[in-house]
Motif scaffolding. Structure first.
Motif, PDB file in Angstrom:
ATOM      1  N   GLN A 269       0.772  -1.226   0.065  1.00  0.00           N
ATOM      2  CA  GLN A 269      -0.035   0.097   0.021  1.00  0.00           C
ATOM      3  C   GLN A 269       0.905   1.295   0.031  1.00  0.00           C
ATOM      4  OE1 GLN A 269      -3.213   0.187   2.684  1.00  0.00           O
ATOM      5  NE2 GLN A 269      -3.568  -2.033   2.880  1.00  0.00           N
ATOM      6  N   LEU A 270       1.850   1.295   0.894  1.00  0.00           N
ATOM      7  CA  LEU A 270       3.119   2.393   0.754  1.00  0.00           C
ATOM      8  C   LEU A 270       3.539   2.578  -0.411  1.00  0.00           C
ATOM      9  CD1 LEU A 270       4.049   2.343   4.444  1.00  0.00           C
ATOM     10  CD2 LEU A 270       2.337   3.480   3.773  1.00  0.00           C
ATOM     11  N   GLY A 271       3.868   1.577  -1.021  1.00  0.00           N
ATOM     12  CA  GLY A 271       4.731   1.493  -2.428  1.00  0.00           C
ATOM     13  C   GLY A 271       3.700   2.217  -3.462  1.00  0.00           C
ATOM     14  N   THR A 272       2.542   1.775  -3.295  1.00  0.00           N
ATOM     15  CA  THR A 272       1.317   2.425  -4.406  1.00  0.00           C
ATOM     16  C   THR A 272       1.220   3.937  -4.081  1.00  0.00           C
ATOM     17  OG1 THR A 272       0.148   0.259  -4.403  1.00  0.00           O
ATOM     18  CG2 THR A 272      -0.941   2.594  -5.050  1.00  0.00           C
ATOM     19  N   LEU A 273       1.424   4.526  -2.853  1.00  0.00           N
ATOM     20  CA  LEU A 273       1.413   5.781  -2.536  1.00  0.00           C
ATOM     21  C   LEU A 273       2.533   6.541  -3.238  1.00  0.00           C
ATOM     22  CD1 LEU A 273       0.095   5.714   1.040  1.00  0.00           C
ATOM     23  CD2 LEU A 273      -1.173   6.361  -0.828  1.00  0.00           C
ATOM     24  N   VAL A 274       3.716   6.037  -2.860  1.00  0.00           N
ATOM     25  CA  VAL A 274       4.905   6.378  -3.493  1.00  0.00           C
ATOM     26  C   VAL A 274       4.747   6.636  -4.962  1.00  0.00           C
ATOM     27  CG1 VAL A 274       7.390   6.125  -3.753  1.00  0.00           C
ATOM     28  CG2 VAL A 274       6.347   5.629  -1.540  1.00  0.00           C
ATOM     29  N   GLU A 275       4.382   5.613  -5.636  1.00  0.00           N
ATOM     30  CA  GLU A 275       4.181   5.626  -7.241  1.00  0.00           C
ATOM     31  C   GLU A 275       3.216   6.610  -7.510  1.00  0.00           C
ATOM     32  OE1 GLU A 275       2.941   1.842  -8.077  1.00  0.00           O
ATOM     33  OE2 GLU A 275       4.770   0.835  -7.622  1.00  0.00           O
ATOM     34  N   LYS A 276       2.174   6.923  -6.731  1.00  0.00           N
ATOM     35  CA  LYS A 276       1.391   8.030  -7.071  1.00  0.00           C
ATOM     36  C   LYS A 276       1.817   9.397  -6.725  1.00  0.00           C
ATOM     37  CE  LYS A 276      -2.643   5.109  -7.199  1.00  0.00           C
ATOM     38  NZ  LYS A 276      -4.035   4.812  -6.611  1.00  0.00           N
ATOM     39  N   GLY A 277       2.886   9.501  -6.009  1.00  0.00           N
ATOM     40  CA  GLY A 277       3.566  10.918  -5.631  1.00  0.00           C
ATOM     41  C   GLY A 277       2.658  11.241  -4.255  1.00  0.00           C
ATOM     42  N   LYS A 278       1.888  10.390  -3.823  1.00  0.00           N
ATOM     43  CA  LYS A 278       1.321  10.967  -2.481  1.00  0.00           C
ATOM     44  C   LYS A 278       2.229  10.589  -1.296  1.00  0.00           C
ATOM     45  CE  LYS A 278      -3.258  10.096  -4.276  1.00  0.00           C
ATOM     46  NZ  LYS A 278      -4.477   9.416  -4.194  1.00  0.00           N
ATOM     47  N   LEU A 279       3.202  10.153  -1.532  1.00  0.00           N
ATOM     48  CA  LEU A 279       4.141   9.736  -0.159  1.00  0.00           C
ATOM     49  C   LEU A 279       5.748   9.718  -0.766  1.00  0.00           C
ATOM     50  CD1 LEU A 279       3.855   8.841   2.805  1.00  0.00           C
ATOM     51  CD2 LEU A 279       4.152   6.431   2.315  1.00  0.00           C
ATOM     52  N   ASP A 280       6.698  10.216   0.144  1.00  0.00           N
ATOM     53  CA  ASP A 280       7.919   9.975  -0.405  1.00  0.00           C
ATOM     54  C   ASP A 280       8.538   8.707  -0.072  1.00  0.00           C
ATOM     55  OD1 ASP A 280       9.270  10.740   2.025  1.00  0.00           O
ATOM     56  OD2 ASP A 280       8.966  12.897   1.445  1.00  0.00           O
ATOM     57  N   ALA A 281       9.719   8.389  -0.703  1.00  0.00           N
ATOM     58  CA  ALA A 281      10.172   7.183  -0.451  1.00  0.00           C
ATOM     59  C   ALA A 281      10.865   7.086   1.078  1.00  0.00           C
ATOM     60  CB  ALA A 281      11.310   6.689  -1.371  1.00  0.00           C
ATOM     61  N   ALA A 282      11.279   8.141   1.649  1.00  0.00           N
ATOM     62  CA  ALA A 282      11.861   8.305   2.880  1.00  0.00           C
ATOM     63  C   ALA A 282      10.791   8.079   3.879  1.00  0.00           C
ATOM     64  CB  ALA A 282      12.366   9.694   2.969  1.00  0.00           C
ATOM     65  N   GLN A 283       9.743   8.758   3.486  1.00  0.00           N
ATOM     66  CA  GLN A 283       8.623   8.506   4.608  1.00  0.00           C
ATOM     67  C   GLN A 283       8.075   7.178   4.780  1.00  0.00           C
ATOM     68  OE1 GLN A 283       6.048  11.648   2.785  1.00  0.00           O
ATOM     69  NE2 GLN A 283       5.925  12.748   4.678  1.00  0.00           N
ATOM     70  N   ARG A 284       8.019   6.510   3.559  1.00  0.00           N
ATOM     71  CA  ARG A 284       7.665   5.126   3.512  1.00  0.00           C
ATOM     72  C   ARG A 284       8.499   4.168   4.185  1.00  0.00           C
ATOM     73  NH1 ARG A 284       9.319   2.571  -2.164  1.00  0.00           N
ATOM     74  NH2 ARG A 284      11.149   2.991  -1.202  1.00  0.00           N
ATOM     75  N   ASP A 285       9.882   4.422   3.933  1.00  0.00           N
ATOM     76  CA  ASP A 285      10.898   3.641   4.707  1.00  0.00           C
ATOM     77  C   ASP A 285      10.973   3.855   6.094  1.00  0.00           C
ATOM     78  OD1 ASP A 285      11.654   2.861   2.103  1.00  0.00           O
ATOM     79  OD2 ASP A 285      13.341   4.055   2.006  1.00  0.00           O
ATOM     80  N   ALA A 286      10.737   4.989   6.560  1.00  0.00           N
ATOM     81  CA  ALA A 286      10.580   5.324   8.039  1.00  0.00           C
ATOM     82  C   ALA A 286       9.422   4.588   8.734  1.00  0.00           C
ATOM     83  CB  ALA A 286      10.931   6.788   8.164  1.00  0.00           C
ATOM     84  N   THR A 287       8.246   4.691   7.937  1.00  0.00           N
ATOM     85  CA  THR A 287       6.981   3.879   8.427  1.00  0.00           C
ATOM     86  C   THR A 287       7.254   2.613   8.716  1.00  0.00           C
ATOM     87  OG1 THR A 287       5.722   5.878   7.436  1.00  0.00           O
ATOM     88  CG2 THR A 287       4.684   3.669   7.992  1.00  0.00           C
ATOM     89  N   LEU A 288       7.855   1.960   7.612  1.00  0.00           N
ATOM     90  CA  LEU A 288       8.143   0.458   7.735  1.00  0.00           C
ATOM     91  C   LEU A 288       9.007   0.256   8.826  1.00  0.00           C
ATOM     92  CD1 LEU A 288       8.155  -0.262   3.981  1.00  0.00           C
ATOM     93  CD2 LEU A 288       6.321  -0.765   5.256  1.00  0.00           C
ATOM     94  N   ALA A 289      10.013   1.067   9.020  1.00  0.00           N
ATOM     95  CA  ALA A 289      11.100   0.665  10.043  1.00  0.00           C
ATOM     96  C   ALA A 289      10.380   0.729  11.655  1.00  0.00           C
ATOM     97  CB  ALA A 289      12.164   1.847  10.121  1.00  0.00           C
ATOM     98  N   ARG A 290       9.234   1.389  11.570  1.00  0.00           N
ATOM     99  CA  ARG A 290       8.573   1.373  13.019  1.00  0.00           C
ATOM    100  C   ARG A 290       7.562   0.365  12.994  1.00  0.00           C
ATOM    101  NH1 ARG A 290       8.783   7.326  11.875  1.00  0.00           N
ATOM    102  NH2 ARG A 290       7.205   7.136  10.627  1.00  0.00           N
ATOM    103  N   LEU A 291       7.428  -0.565  12.109  1.00  0.00           N
ATOM    104  CA  LEU A 291       6.455  -1.695  12.404  1.00  0.00           C
ATOM    105  C   LEU A 291       7.341  -2.982  12.595  1.00  0.00           C
ATOM    106  CD1 LEU A 291       4.172  -0.653   9.226  1.00  0.00           C
ATOM    107  CD2 LEU A 291       3.250  -1.363  11.563  1.00  0.00           C
ATOM    108  N   GLN A 292       6.968  -3.649  13.306  1.00  0.00           N
ATOM    109  CA  GLN A 292       7.249  -5.032  13.620  1.00  0.00           C
ATOM    110  C   GLN A 292       6.228  -5.812  14.157  1.00  0.00           C
ATOM    111  OE1 GLN A 292      10.516  -3.770  16.465  1.00  0.00           O
ATOM    112  NE2 GLN A 292      10.044  -5.641  17.268  1.00  0.00           N
TER     113      GLN A 292
END
Length: 505
Positions: free
Chosen positions: A53-76
């Motif tokens: 889902q976050l990858g799709t948002l990056v592709e659409k320009g609604k989220l930058d890659a750094a925000q995606r990576d930071a979000t995923l790093a906080r999930l476990q």
């Protein structure tokens, strides 16, 4: 009360669509998030879904890659409940079963620190009941997100009998910081949205049962006149009739059979037949490949109209006057009781009476009633009902005038309150009762209905716009027509009308 600090650990239990969505929301807001599910591999699969889902948002320009990576790093993920022991907030999103949830929260209470807030995403189970077995029931609250949680703005912060007001305030501020629109609600059946929304489904279902019009016509009126995103039949097909019917049954039973929440036999028949809507391929509409969607019924006219007379203030429909003039109709205005005359026809906004009844009681010949619209300047469709003794020529002239105004005209049987007015009045009446009973305040209830189910206007704000005198008159006439408790006007609606006070301002 401040929101939870950004370093507060958030535990989420349940990795289905709701649990995964809540975990994503909290992680995007900056919290470390720990996701648990007792099904092997479910939590990891949920995080994989979030990655997509976050990858799709990056592709659409609604989220930058750094925000995606930071979000995923906080999930476990964690392998057991013990992995959530250091959480400051735990949100449960598991099966809607009181016994199962109670057992879970009792275990969590023993595992977690005393300052950990315990929250349930339940949409139907009493927070008071969930908290009852706990040693510290004051830290149990509801935090009801709407699906899909990352997209839907509303969060109902639900307080049970023992819930600490300070913790409710903290969850409210936390939800705001997460980018949501929270509202406070008291733990009563359905909370705000699932209670106040019942008439939206119930009135269309009853209109269908009474032969007022077909599904496509009623849905079109709710969309194109009422301004709702979907009509009731489209929406229940999307939700699933098993789900929607179960919620209605739950609210009906919880209120000891109050007929305001009475389930529909038509919907039960669909459930019994396995026609659950989109997910089964058929509900009110057929979703099979190549199936044609039925069109709403529309009237045409061979009459030509160039002039009409408007007598008095049309109230909510006053925007029809400039609309007609913009389309070349000569409008003569004179004092009166809020009627439009064209040729032999008399048009009036519904007040909840049958057209034939109003024609007889008010001495109006060739009466045609028209329905409520959210905005008469912008609406593209209007519903009409004809008094039984109105002539063909008068009906034709009335339809011609409305067509001249640029409105598609859909016929309804002569039923009380027509479609949009009846539904909106019942929504406002239910919202008023929810305020009266302390479920929420007028602001929060209207916000909940706009943010939670995308209503074009909060029901109480809509009542203010129509005029409480007119809404109360509609409710009283519905009650008189049906002689059923379902249509009884709320005491608060009567009180506001008596004091001349609007719900807002």
């Amino acid at each position: 009360m401040d929101a939870l600090t950004i370093d507060t650990r958030i535990g989420v239990i349940g990795a289905g669509a709701m649990g995964a969505g809540i975990a994503q929301v909290a992680a995007q807001a900056g919290h470390p998030v720990y996701l648990y599910d007792n099904r092997p591999g479910a939590a990891a699969a949920a995080i994989d879904g979030i990655v997509r889902q976050l990858g799709t948002l990056v592709e659409k320009g609604k989220l930058d890659a750094a925000q995606r990576d930071a979000t995923l790093a906080r999930l476990q993920t964690v392998e057991s409940l013990e992995g959530l022991a250091r959480s400051g907030l735990i949100v449960e999103a598991i099966v809607e079963n009181l016994a199962v949830k109670r057992e879970l929260f009792q275990r969590l209470e023993d595992l977690c620190g005393e300052d950990c807030i315990l929250a349930s995403n339940t949409s139907s189970i009493s927070i008071t009941s969930l908290a009852a077995p706990l040693k510290r029931p004051e830290r149990m609250l509801g935090m009801h997100f709407f699906n899909p949680a990352p997209l839907m703005a509303l969060v109902e912060i639900v307080s049970g009998l023992a819930s600490a007001p300070a913790l409710a305030a903290r969850l409210y501020e936390t939800a705001k910081r997460w980018g949501k629109q929270p509202v406070h609600a008291r733990s009563t059946p359905g909370f705000i949205v699932n209670r106040v929304a019942r008439p939206f489904y119930a009135e269309s279902l009853r209109l269908l049962q009474e032969g007022a019009a077909d599904c496509a016509t009623l849905d079109a009126l709710m969309r194109e006149a009422g301004g709702f995103r979907m009509g009731a039949f489209e929406l229940t097909d999307l939700i699933g009739h098993d789900v929607n019917y179960a919620v209605t049954r739950s609210v009906f039973d919880a209120y000891y059979g109050d007929f305001r929440f009475q389930p529909s036999l038509i919907q039960k028949e669909l459930v019994d037949a396995g026609r659950l809507g989109r997910k089964s391929g058929r509900g009110f509409y057929d979703y099979a490949e190549g199936a044609q969607r039925p069109a709403p019924v529309e009237l045409c006219s061979g009459a030509e109209v160039a002039t009409c007379v408007v007598e008095g203030d049309l109230g909510p429909a006053r925007a029809l006057v400039p609309r007609l003039r913009e389309r070349g109709v000569r409008v003569i205005e004179r004092p009166g009781s809020g009627l439009i005359r064209v040729g032999d026809a008399v048009l009036a906004l519904t007040d909840g009476r049958l057209a034939s009844q109003r024609a007889r009681q008010d001495g109006l010949v060739n009466l045609i009633l028209f329905d409520l619209a959210l905005d008469y300047a912008e609406a593209s469709r209007i519903g009409v009902a004809f008094a039984a003794d109105s002539s063909y020529e008068a009906r034709d002239q009335a339809v011609a005038l409305l067509l001249r105004a640029g409105l598609a005209v859909s016929p309804l049987a002569d039923i009380p309150g027509l479609a949009v007015m009846r539904t909106v009045s019942m929504l406002a009446n239910e919202a008023a009762d929810a305020v009266l009973q302390g479920v929420g305040n007028a602001h929060d209830i209207d916000l909940a209905m706009r943010a939670g189910v995308n209503y074009p206007l909060g029901p109480l704000a809509w009542a203010d716009r129509i005029g409480l005198d007119h809404v109360l008159r509609v409710q009283e006439n519905l009650l008189h027509s049906y002689n059923e408790e379902r249509y009884r006007p709320s005491l608060l609606l009567r009180r506001q009308h008596a004091t001349g006070r609007a719900f807002h301002g």
